[in-house]
Design a protein around this motif. Structure first.
Motif, PDB file in Angstrom:
ATOM      1  N   ASP A 141       0.951  -1.015   0.340  1.00  0.00           N
ATOM      2  CA  ASP A 141      -0.060  -0.341   0.196  1.00  0.00           C
ATOM      3  C   ASP A 141       0.875   0.871   0.219  1.00  0.00           C
ATOM      4  OD1 ASP A 141      -2.049  -1.483   0.122  1.00  0.00           O
ATOM      5  OD2 ASP A 141      -2.800  -1.689   1.912  1.00  0.00           O
ATOM      6  N   ARG A 168       2.234   1.489  -3.402  1.00  0.00           N
ATOM      7  CA  ARG A 168       1.597   2.146  -4.339  1.00  0.00           C
ATOM      8  C   ARG A 168       0.801   3.630  -4.340  1.00  0.00           C
ATOM      9  NH1 ARG A 168      -2.768  -0.916  -2.611  1.00  0.00           N
ATOM     10  NH2 ARG A 168      -1.771  -2.450  -3.802  1.00  0.00           N
ATOM     11  N   SER A 169       0.693   4.076  -2.708  1.00  0.00           N
ATOM     12  CA  SER A 169       0.209   5.360  -2.207  1.00  0.00           C
ATOM     13  C   SER A 169       1.550   6.244  -3.142  1.00  0.00           C
ATOM     14  CB  SER A 169      -0.316   5.647  -1.356  1.00  0.00           C
ATOM     15  OG  SER A 169      -1.339   4.749  -1.129  1.00  0.00           O
TER      16      SER A 169
END
Length: 254
Positions: free
Chosen positions: A131, A134-135
């Protein structure tokens, strides 16, 4: 013609070999180059005392081992930030500086948008690694930019080090005092390569601020590229032509 002596520093995600392989193929035999991996990843976890000066010292050790009193320096993303640190601390060693979207360029005169973006980076701390990555990548490009898909198969072993390394960079930027006055005294050519699909809140602001600092500053924009589809990988021929001209000027040419 004597080949250009060049050290190339990668970003915090991709190792130096794959980051610069195509560019160096296009540049050969015009360069005597080393694509140097970051000191940050020399061990399994970031060293507790790591800073941008750690990377600058590593570059100088590499140059000394090759017998290079002076050389050209190129840095992308996190490597661009390290290149700025070396320029501020040891300008006498450099013939020129090339910045490929440096991840950070000092903490002075940020725009409000740049400040808000870095607050959002800070909010990513503590996310699970997938995560986080991705962010982190999505924050750096315009909403309509297409991010590259991960290659098929299991991720390479080096990828496991990247979230901790990126966090170390972000924390290091907050602590580091990049000497603006020293950069302003650097009279050699500085080339800034910018992707038009990167978020302007960060890279556009970095370019604008550095253009007011360096006496000999040139900006080149690649409209269809962004931080994770960078010009030196996507359009190595055009970047190589820019670099040859830039390095020739650094060596005293017109």
């Amino acid at each position: 013609m004597t080949p250009f002596r060049v050290v190339l520093l990668p970003g915090s995600v991709l190792p130096a070999g794959p980051a610069y392989g195509r560019l160096l193929e296009v540049l050969a035999p015009d360069v005597d180059a080393v694509a140097k991996d970051l000191e940050l990843y020399a061990t399994d976890a970031p060293p507790p005392d790591w800073s941008l000066d750690t990377e600058a010292d590593g570059v100088l050790r590499e140059a000394d081992a090759r017998g290079w009193d002076t050389f050209h320096l190129l840095g992308y993303s996190g490597g661009g930030a390290a290149a700025l640190a070396l320029t501020a601390t040891h300008p006498e060693r450099l013939r020129s500086l090339a910045l490929l979207e440096p991840a950070w360029a000092g903490n002075w005169d940020w725009s409000p948008e740049h400040t808000r973006l870095w607050q959002r980076y800070g909010e990513l701390q503590g996310l699970p690694p997938d995560d986080f990555m991705r962010s982190f990548t999505r924050l750096q490009v315009k909403p309509d930019a297409v991010l590259p898909s991960p290659p098929p198969g299991p991720p390479p072993s080096w990828m496991a080090k990247r979230p901790a390394g990126i966090s170390a960079f972000l924390q290091g930027f907050n602590r580091y005092d990049l000497a603006r006055e020293s950069l302003a005294a650097f009279a050699k050519p500085v080339l800034f390569v910018l992707g038009g699909m990167s978020i302007p809140d960060e890279q556009g602001d970095n370019a604008a601020r550095l253009s007011r600092v360096f006496p000999d500053f040139r900006l080149e924009v690649f409209p269809d590229r962004h931080h994770f589809d960078p010009p030196h990988r996507a359009e190595p021929e055009r970047v190589a032509a820019l670099l040859r001209e830039h390095w020739a000027r650094g060596d005293g040419g017109p």
